[in-house]
Scaffold this motif. Structure first.
Motif, PDB file in Angstrom:
ATOM      1  N   THR A  20       0.849  -1.187   0.000  1.00 33.47           N
ATOM      2  CA  THR A  20       0.000   0.000   0.000  1.00 33.47           C
ATOM      3  C   THR A  20       0.879   1.230   0.000  1.00 33.47           C
ATOM      4  N   LEU A  21       0.662   2.069  -0.976  1.00 29.35           N
ATOM      5  CA  LEU A  21       1.420   3.305  -1.110  1.00 29.35           C
ATOM      6  C   LEU A  21       0.467   4.485  -0.948  1.00 29.35           C
ATOM      7  N   ARG A  22       0.958   5.561  -0.362  1.00 27.80           N
ATOM      8  CA  ARG A  22       0.098   6.697  -0.063  1.00 27.80           C
ATOM      9  C   ARG A  22       0.620   7.984  -0.672  1.00 27.80           C
ATOM     10  N   CYS A  23      -0.312   8.866  -0.969  1.00 31.15           N
ATOM     11  CA  CYS A  23       0.035  10.136  -1.613  1.00 31.15           C
ATOM     12  C   CYS A  23      -0.837  11.251  -1.046  1.00 31.15           C
ATOM     13  N   SER A  24      -0.194  12.341  -0.670  1.00 36.79           N
ATOM     14  CA  SER A  24      -0.932  13.539  -0.268  1.00 36.79           C
ATOM     15  C   SER A  24      -0.664  14.626  -1.290  1.00 36.79           C
ATOM     16  N   PRO A  25      -1.707  15.097  -1.968  1.00 37.71           N
ATOM     17  CA  PRO A  25      -1.494  16.114  -3.002  1.00 37.71           C
ATOM     18  C   PRO A  25      -1.209  17.473  -2.386  1.00 37.71           C
ATOM     19  N   ILE A  26      -0.819  18.400  -3.222  1.00 33.16           N
ATOM     20  CA  ILE A  26      -0.665  19.781  -2.796  1.00 33.16           C
ATOM     21  C   ILE A  26      -2.029  20.290  -2.330  1.00 33.16           C
ATOM     22  N   SER A  27      -2.023  21.079  -1.267  1.00 35.27           N
ATOM     23  CA  SER A  27      -3.266  21.601  -0.729  1.00 35.27           C
ATOM     24  C   SER A  27      -4.069  22.324  -1.811  1.00 35.27           C
ATOM     25  N   GLY A  28      -5.337  21.932  -1.923  1.00 39.99           N
ATOM     26  CA  GLY A  28      -6.192  22.537  -2.931  1.00 39.99           C
ATOM     27  C   GLY A  28      -6.265  21.766  -4.237  1.00 39.99           C
ATOM     28  N   HIS A  29      -5.345  20.828  -4.424  1.00 43.14           N
ATOM     29  CA  HIS A  29      -5.380  20.005  -5.635  1.00 43.14           C
ATOM     30  C   HIS A  29      -6.370  18.870  -5.436  1.00 43.14           C
ATOM     31  N   THR A  30      -7.216  18.678  -6.443  1.00 38.95           N
ATOM     32  CA  THR A  30      -8.254  17.654  -6.327  1.00 38.95           C
ATOM     33  C   THR A  30      -7.963  16.424  -7.172  1.00 38.95           C
ATOM     34  N   SER A  31      -6.988  16.527  -8.055  1.00 39.53           N
ATOM     35  CA  SER A  31      -6.704  15.441  -8.992  1.00 39.53           C
ATOM     36  C   SER A  31      -5.395  14.767  -8.617  1.00 39.53           C
ATOM     37  N   VAL A  32      -5.403  13.436  -8.591  1.00 40.68           N
ATOM     38  CA  VAL A  32      -4.210  12.657  -8.265  1.00 40.68           C
ATOM     39  C   VAL A  32      -3.979  11.620  -9.353  1.00 40.68           C
ATOM     40  N   TYR A  33      -2.743  11.525  -9.795  1.00 41.12           N
ATOM     41  CA  TYR A  33      -2.353  10.573 -10.826  1.00 41.12           C
ATOM     42  C   TYR A  33      -1.283   9.642 -10.247  1.00 41.12           C
ATOM     43  N   TRP A  34      -1.340   8.383 -10.632  1.00 40.33           N
ATOM     44  CA  TRP A  34      -0.317   7.416 -10.246  1.00 40.33           C
ATOM     45  C   TRP A  34       0.383   6.894 -11.490  1.00 40.33           C
ATOM     46  N   TYR A  35       1.719   6.822 -11.405  1.00 43.19           N
ATOM     47  CA  TYR A  35       2.533   6.305 -12.496  1.00 43.19           C
ATOM     48  C   TYR A  35       3.522   5.280 -11.949  1.00 43.19           C
ATOM     49  N   GLN A  36       3.823   4.304 -12.785  1.00 39.39           N
ATOM     50  CA  GLN A  36       4.855   3.326 -12.462  1.00 39.39           C
ATOM     51  C   GLN A  36       6.062   3.618 -13.350  1.00 39.39           C
ATOM     52  N   GLN A  37       7.244   3.675 -12.718  1.00 42.53           N
ATOM     53  CA  GLN A  37       8.470   3.900 -13.470  1.00 42.53           C
ATOM     54  C   GLN A  37       9.453   2.783 -13.139  1.00 42.53           C
ATOM     55  N   ALA A  38       9.489   1.784 -14.002  1.00 45.80           N
ATOM     56  CA  ALA A  38      10.450   0.701 -13.834  1.00 45.80           C
ATOM     57  C   ALA A  38      11.826   1.196 -14.254  1.00 45.80           C
ATOM     58  N   LEU A  39      12.853   0.507 -13.775  1.00 49.85           N
ATOM     59  CA  LEU A  39      14.219   0.970 -13.997  1.00 49.85           C
ATOM     60  C   LEU A  39      14.505   1.130 -15.482  1.00 49.85           C
ATOM     61  N   GLY A  40      14.951   2.327 -15.862  1.00 53.29           N
ATOM     62  CA  GLY A  40      15.327   2.575 -17.241  1.00 53.29           C
ATOM     63  C   GLY A  40      14.169   2.785 -18.197  1.00 53.29           C
ATOM     64  N   LEU A  41      12.952   2.751 -17.691  1.00 49.75           N
ATOM     65  CA  LEU A  41      11.796   2.904 -18.573  1.00 49.75           C
ATOM     66  C   LEU A  41      11.037   4.193 -18.268  1.00 49.75           C
ATOM     67  N   GLY A  42      10.010   4.434 -19.068  1.00 51.90           N
ATOM     68  CA  GLY A  42       9.251   5.670 -18.951  1.00 51.90           C
ATOM     69  C   GLY A  42       8.180   5.616 -17.883  1.00 51.90           C
ATOM     70  N   GLN A  44       4.707   4.903 -16.842  1.00 52.61           N
ATOM     71  CA  GLN A  44       3.539   4.121 -17.251  1.00 52.61           C
ATOM     72  C   GLN A  44       2.342   4.548 -16.405  1.00 52.61           C
ATOM     73  N   PHE A  45       1.290   5.010 -17.077  1.00 51.36           N
ATOM     74  CA  PHE A  45       0.115   5.512 -16.386  1.00 51.36           C
ATOM     75  C   PHE A  45      -0.653   4.381 -15.711  1.00 51.36           C
ATOM     76  N   LEU A  46      -0.952   4.571 -14.433  1.00 48.22           N
ATOM     77  CA  LEU A  46      -1.696   3.580 -13.655  1.00 48.22           C
ATOM     78  C   LEU A  46      -3.137   4.010 -13.435  1.00 48.22           C
ATOM     79  N   LEU A  47      -3.326   5.110 -12.724  1.00 41.16           N
ATOM     80  CA  LEU A  47      -4.657   5.515 -12.290  1.00 41.16           C
ATOM     81  C   LEU A  47      -4.734   7.036 -12.208  1.00 41.16           C
ATOM     82  N   TRP A  48      -5.964   7.531 -12.372  1.00 43.64           N
ATOM     83  CA  TRP A  48      -6.225   8.956 -12.265  1.00 43.64           C
ATOM     84  C   TRP A  48      -7.485   9.138 -11.457  1.00 43.64           C
TER      85      TRP A  48
END
Lengths: 111, 116
Positions: A20-42, A44-48
């Motif tokens: 389980t990974l957690r994220c707190s956005p900047i205050s006032g931001h309502t949109s959160v995006y998750w990306y996976q970045q494997a070693l040496g790769l770009g 990769q969009f996970l969730l929005w």
């Protein structure tokens, strides 16, 4: 103003466990995006998430899931961990504007 | 599906030379094109962006050009310096239909090395 914060910074798990990974956005931001970045790769969009709703999902299996809480913080859950899930998981936030602000990431290692 | 192709995947230049990174997108509704720089071990950070109603934008040594007809855009770095060494990501983005927030598709990244 605090930036996007993610926890934990590092996480070590074994195959089959859950993370389980957690994220707190900047205050006032309502949109959160998750990306996976494997070693040496770009990035990769996970969730929005926006306003508590899942807006879009990347091409990942259902064992990757998440949610956004009423305070706009978010959680990413990865079940039945596999070795190839080892990566840096980046969270980003935005609000009514196109710029994304990234956190430092959570590095997940699956042994 | 929607995607963004980015080339080259790695680029080495001599200090003082120019570097060019190119991206092509597929979603014709995209109207915002940011570039992010990610230094080793750090978070990606926005360095320049361009909207679809503009063909070129400059910020000191960095410039971005956009060709909407061809659906490609490029990052140009002039007079490169060692601190420009990083991974650069392009993205194509458009506003979500109801929320006003944006949907992003990132390129695969370019690792730029500036040789002293």
């Amino acid at each position: 103003e605090a930036g996007v914060t993610q926890s934990p910074t590092h996480l070590i798990k074994t195959r089959g466990q859950q993370a389980t990974l957690r994220c707190s956005p900047i205050s006032g931001h309502t949109s959160v995006y998750w990306y996976q970045q494997a070693l040496g790769l770009g990035l990769q969009f996970l969730l929005w998430y926006d306003e508590g709703e899942e807006r879009n999902r990347g091409n990942f299996p259902p064992r990757f899931s998440g949610r956004q809480f009423p305070n706009y913080s978010s959680e990413l859950n990865v079940n039945a961990l596999e070795l190839e899930d080892s990566a840096l998981y980046l969270c980003a936030s935005s609000r009514w504007g196109p710029e994304l602000f990234f956190g430092e990431g959570s590095r997940l290692t699956v042994l | 599906g929607e995607n963004v192709e980015q080339h080259p995947s790695t680029l080495s230049v001599q200090e003082g030379d120019s570097a060019v990174i190119k991206c092509t997108y597929s979603d014709s509704a995209s109207n915002y094109f940011p570039w992010y720089k990610q230094e080793l071990g750090k978070r990606p950070q926005l360095i320049i962006d361009i909207r679809s109603n503009v063909g070129e934008k400059k910020d000191q040594r960095i410039a971005v050009t956009l060709n909407k007809t061809a659906k490609h855009f490029s990052l140009h770095i002039t007079e490169t310096q060692p601190e420009d060494s990083a991974v650069y990501f392009c993205a194509a983005s458009r506003a979500h239909s109801t929320s006003g927030t944006y949907k992003y598709i990132f390129g695969t990244g370019t690792r730029l090395k500036v040789l002293a």
